[in-house]
Design a protein around this motif. Structure first.
Motif, mmCIF file in Angstrom:
data_model
loop_
_atom_site.group_PDB
_atom_site.id
_atom_site.type_symbol
_atom_site.label_atom_id
_atom_site.label_comp_id
_atom_site.label_asym_id
_atom_site.label_seq_id
_atom_site.Cartn_x
_atom_site.Cartn_y
_atom_site.Cartn_z
ATOM 1 N N THR A 30 26.976 -12.491 25.945
ATOM 2 C CA THR A 30 28.184 -11.733 26.306
ATOM 3 C C THR A 30 29.337 -12.267 25.299
ATOM 4 O OG1 THR A 30 28.711 -13.043 28.148
ATOM 5 C CG2 THR A 30 27.470 -11.172 28.426
ATOM 6 N N PRO A 32 32.003 -12.261 22.432
ATOM 7 C CA PRO A 32 32.269 -11.003 21.618
ATOM 8 C C PRO A 32 31.912 -11.106 20.280
ATOM 9 C CG PRO A 32 34.352 -12.616 21.889
ATOM 10 C CD PRO A 32 33.192 -13.235 22.726
ATOM 11 N N SER A 33 31.477 -12.129 19.568
ATOM 12 C CA SER A 33 30.931 -12.322 18.449
ATOM 13 C C SER A 33 29.942 -13.412 18.354
ATOM 14 C CB SER A 33 32.016 -12.516 17.418
ATOM 15 O OG SER A 33 32.473 -13.811 17.572
ATOM 16 N N GLU A 36 31.878 -16.717 17.972
ATOM 17 C CA GLU A 36 32.207 -17.416 19.315
ATOM 18 C C GLU A 36 31.022 -18.007 20.075
ATOM 19 O OE1 GLU A 36 34.964 -18.195 22.167
ATOM 20 O OE2 GLU A 36 35.423 -17.446 19.816
ATOM 21 N N ALA A 293 24.584 -11.640 20.723
ATOM 22 C CA ALA A 293 25.926 -11.977 20.526
ATOM 23 C C ALA A 293 26.078 -11.396 19.053
ATOM 24 C CB ALA A 293 26.026 -13.240 20.506
ATOM 25 N N GLY A 296 26.854 -7.841 18.933
ATOM 26 C CA GLY A 296 27.978 -7.307 19.648
ATOM 27 C C GLY A 296 27.578 -7.009 21.071
ATOM 28 N N GLY A 297 26.640 -7.547 21.590
ATOM 29 C CA GLY A 297 26.255 -7.032 22.992
ATOM 30 C C GLY A 297 25.512 -5.892 23.224
#
Length: 308
Positions: A30, A32-33, A36, A293, A296-297
């Motif tokens: 989950t 955001p990228s 991350e 990830a 982008g989910g």
């Protein structure tokens, strides 16, 4: 109870307890990228060799490399039978190296091979093979056995079925997983790609699945004729095109069994096998989370369905 098994089982439980786990994997999924997610991953056992600026493929390879390192460490703590069991359970890395070698012989770039160390069975010789025929000859002269054909697909299928058969024979606590793996491999090879099993590959499949199942001409017949030890792996799969879901569900099933092996206070092969399986399942889930990830989910629903 020997001192070797006490040390080996204790180390196995400690390594299994240090894995990332489902909650951390979902946090990665989950993110955001991908970058991350990789920053989060750097705080886990997968930090070894991790580049937080890596792309999806590089990041997933780093996870696999970290898993292999953990398995090498785990094997190094074990008495002879425990190390041999970990070697069998890590067979997928030698198969991956062989796959990449075969692709390179066909003109594709060859990535750096996995560093197997004491977990190798025939890799140093396989790495020097200059043709698929030579790959087959090396396999035939090793514990892998002759797959019965020299095509790249048959060579790799033969290796997978050989690993399953040898695991079932020499690591009885993992025989249930090996039979399920053999069912998945045979279903994909025969009923999805339309290829025939030959030679030792067919013999290994028959050993694990029975003559009736291996000789079935249709997928539903194959599934119905499987022994109970293997049928679980195809539960709910009506068509060969859905095998990818069954292959994904194999890992959570293995992980549940592994948790039982790790429970209690036994000092024998069982917690060692449980730790190797738990580490493998964890790495599989982390790789899936990184893929999510990277998208982008967008694959989060599939991630939750497959890994729970």
């Amino acid at each position: 109870m020997s001192a070797g098994w006490v040390a080996g089982a204790t180390r196995a439980r400690a390594m299994a307890a240090a894995r990332a786990g489902p909650r951390a994997a979902r946090e990665l999924a989950t993110a955001p990228s991908l970058s991350e997610a990789l920053r989060h991953l750097a705080n886990t056992v997968y930090r070894r060799g991790l580049d937080v600026t890596a792309g999806p493929g590089q990041a997933q390879r780093a996870v696999s490399d970290a898993l292999l390192w953990q398995l090498r460490v785990l094997a190094g703590w074990q008495p002879g039978p425990g190390a041999a069991a970990v070697r069998l359970l890590a067979s997928g890395f030698e198969i991956a190296n062989t796959r990449d070698r075969l692709r390179s012989l066909a003109g594709a770039p060859q990535p750096p091979p996995y560093r197997l160390g004491a977990l190798a069975t025939a890799w140093p010789r396989l790495s020097r093979a200059a043709s698929p025929a030579q790959v087959r000859a090396v396999l035939a002269a090793s514990a892998w056995g002759d797959p019965g054909s020299g095509t790249p697909g048959a060579l790799l299928t033969g290796m997978r079925l050989s690993a399953a058969a040898r695991t079932a024979a020499h690591v009885p606590v993992a025989a249930h997983w090996a039979a399920g793996e053999a069912a998945l491999v045979t279903a994909r090879e025969v009923h999805l790609t339309g290829h025939r099993l030959t030679g030792t590959a067919r013999q290994d499949a028959v050993r694990l699945l029975g003559t009736a199942a291996v000789g079935a001409s249709a997928f539903k017949e194959f599934r119905a004729r499987l022994p109970a030890s293997a049928r679980w792996a195809l539960e709910g799969v009506e068509e060969p095109k859905d095998l990818w879901r069954a292959e994904a569900r194999w890992w959570p099933s293995v992980e549940r069994d592994a948790a039982s092996m790790l429970a209690g206070a036994r000092f024998d092969l069982s917690p060692v096998v449980g730790a190797a399986a738990a580490l493998g399942a964890d790495a599989w889930r982390v790789r899936a989370a990184l893929e999510c990830a990277a998208q982008g989910g967008r694959a989060l629903e599939d991630f939750d369905e497959l890994v729970g």
